[in-house]
Design a protein around this motif. Structure first.
Motif, PDB file in Angstrom:
ATOM      1  N   ALA A   1      38.980  49.038  39.236  1.00 51.74           N
ATOM      2  CA  ALA A   1      39.179  50.394  39.757  1.00 51.74           C
ATOM      3  C   ALA A   1      40.157  51.165  38.878  1.00 51.74           C
ATOM      4  O   ALA A   1      39.948  52.348  38.590  1.00 51.74           O
ATOM      5  N   GLY A   2      41.210  50.514  38.424  1.00 53.54           N
ATOM      6  CA  GLY A   2      42.167  51.161  37.530  1.00 53.54           C
ATOM      7  C   GLY A   2      41.552  51.486  36.186  1.00 53.54           C
ATOM      8  O   GLY A   2      41.755  52.565  35.630  1.00 53.54           O
ATOM      9  N   ALA A   3      40.763  50.555  35.663  1.00 48.36           N
ATOM     10  CA  ALA A   3      40.119  50.773  34.364  1.00 48.36           C
ATOM     11  C   ALA A   3      39.079  51.893  34.429  1.00 48.36           C
ATOM     12  O   ALA A   3      38.871  52.612  33.451  1.00 48.36           O
ATOM     13  N   ALA A   4      38.437  52.048  35.576  1.00 46.09           N
ATOM     14  CA  ALA A   4      37.401  53.076  35.723  1.00 46.09           C
ATOM     15  C   ALA A   4      37.963  54.451  36.062  1.00 46.09           C
ATOM     16  O   ALA A   4      37.245  55.443  36.012  1.00 46.09           O
ATOM     17  N   ALA A   5      39.241  54.519  36.402  1.00 48.40           N
ATOM     18  CA  ALA A   5      39.849  55.803  36.788  1.00 48.40           C
ATOM     19  C   ALA A   5      39.871  56.763  35.607  1.00 48.40           C
ATOM     20  O   ALA A   5      39.944  56.349  34.450  1.00 48.40           O
ATOM     21  N   ALA A   6      39.826  58.030  35.907  1.00 50.18           N
ATOM     22  CA  ALA A   6      39.821  59.068  34.869  1.00 50.18           C
ATOM     23  C   ALA A   6      41.246  59.437  34.456  1.00 50.18           C
ATOM     24  O   ALA A   6      41.551  60.594  34.224  1.00 50.18           O
ATOM     25  N   TRP A   7      42.102  58.439  34.377  1.00 52.19           N
ATOM     26  CA  TRP A   7      43.485  58.669  33.976  1.00 52.19           C
ATOM     27  C   TRP A   7      43.581  58.784  32.467  1.00 52.19           C
ATOM     28  O   TRP A   7      42.844  58.138  31.739  1.00 52.19           O
ATOM     29  N   ARG A   8      44.510  59.581  32.000  1.00 49.52           N
ATOM     30  CA  ARG A   8      44.769  59.724  30.552  1.00 49.52           C
ATOM     31  C   ARG A   8      46.095  59.060  30.221  1.00 49.52           C
ATOM     32  O   ARG A   8      46.985  59.670  29.643  1.00 49.52           O
ATOM     33  N   LEU A   9      46.234  57.812  30.592  1.00 48.07           N
ATOM     34  CA  LEU A   9      47.485  57.101  30.443  1.00 48.07           C
ATOM     35  C   LEU A   9      47.665  56.549  29.031  1.00 48.07           C
ATOM     36  O   LEU A   9      46.716  56.059  28.436  1.00 48.07           O
ATOM     37  N   ALA A  10      48.886  56.596  28.557  1.00 44.53           N
ATOM     38  CA  ALA A  10      49.235  55.902  27.316  1.00 44.53           C
ATOM     39  C   ALA A  10      49.657  54.467  27.636  1.00 44.53           C
ATOM     40  O   ALA A  10      49.591  53.594  26.779  1.00 44.53           O
ATOM     41  N   ASP A  11      50.078  54.227  28.893  1.00 37.56           N
ATOM     42  CA  ASP A  11      50.570  52.908  29.290  1.00 37.56           C
ATOM     43  C   ASP A  11      50.168  52.617  30.729  1.00 37.56           C
ATOM     44  O   ASP A  11      50.558  53.344  31.641  1.00 37.56           O
ATOM     45  N   LEU A  12      49.362  51.579  30.916  1.00 40.42           N
ATOM     46  CA  LEU A  12      48.954  51.123  32.244  1.00 40.42           C
ATOM     47  C   LEU A  12      49.266  49.640  32.335  1.00 40.42           C
ATOM     48  O   LEU A  12      48.729  48.844  31.561  1.00 40.42           O
ATOM     49  N   ASP A  13      50.114  49.248  33.259  1.00 39.50           N
ATOM     50  CA  ASP A  13      50.482  47.850  33.454  1.00 39.50           C
ATOM     51  C   ASP A  13      49.843  47.363  34.736  1.00 39.50           C
ATOM     52  O   ASP A  13      50.174  47.848  35.818  1.00 39.50           O
ATOM     53  N   VAL A  14      48.922  46.410  34.631  1.00 37.94           N
ATOM     54  CA  VAL A  14      48.274  45.821  35.793  1.00 37.94           C
ATOM     55  C   VAL A  14      48.531  44.308  35.845  1.00 37.94           C
ATOM     56  O   VAL A  14      47.782  43.581  36.479  1.00 37.94           O
ATOM     57  N   SER A  15      49.585  43.864  35.196  1.00 33.67           N
ATOM     58  CA  SER A  15      49.868  42.418  35.131  1.00 33.67           C
ATOM     59  C   SER A  15      50.284  41.853  36.473  1.00 33.67           C
ATOM     60  O   SER A  15      50.600  42.549  37.391  1.00 33.67           O
TER      61      SER A  15
END
Length: 103
Positions: free
Chosen positions: A89-103
């Motif tokens: 769900a996070g990967a499919a979001a239309a976010w324009r993030l430079a940094d996404l931490d899902v660890s």
């Protein structure tokens, strides 16, 4: 700045009138993640740290559906019991993030 999710939802208008907050850590968000996702003042942030809140896949989906997180450049979702559904769900979001931490 670190606040509880409830405090941010309730007092964010006054907070942003007082100071130009750009980086925020929220705790105790899990019961309010849907309401948080509908909070327009999220759009004023550059970085949001929700680590350790256990929001799960449903919380990520609520955030992904929110128009208020589109401006974020960094989102920390570590230690949120996301599982593979939440990560997708996070990967499919239309976010324009430079940094996404899902660890």
């Amino acid at each position: 700045l670190s606040l509880s999710g409830r405090v941010f939802i309730s007092l964010s208008d006054g907070l942003f009138r007082t100071a130009p907050v750009r980086d925020l850590r929220l705790v105790a968000v899990q019961p309010f993640v849907g309401e948080l996702a509908r909070t327009a003042n999220l759009a004023k942030l550059d970085r949001l740290d929700l680590s350790g809140n256990r929001i799960g896949p449903d919380g990520v989906r609520a955030l992904a559906a929110s128009p208020h997180v589109a401006r974020l450049r960094a989102l920390n979702l570590a230690r949120n019991d996301l599982g593979s559904d939440g990560v997708r769900a996070g990967a499919a979001a239309a976010w324009r993030l430079a940094d996404l931490d899902v660890s």
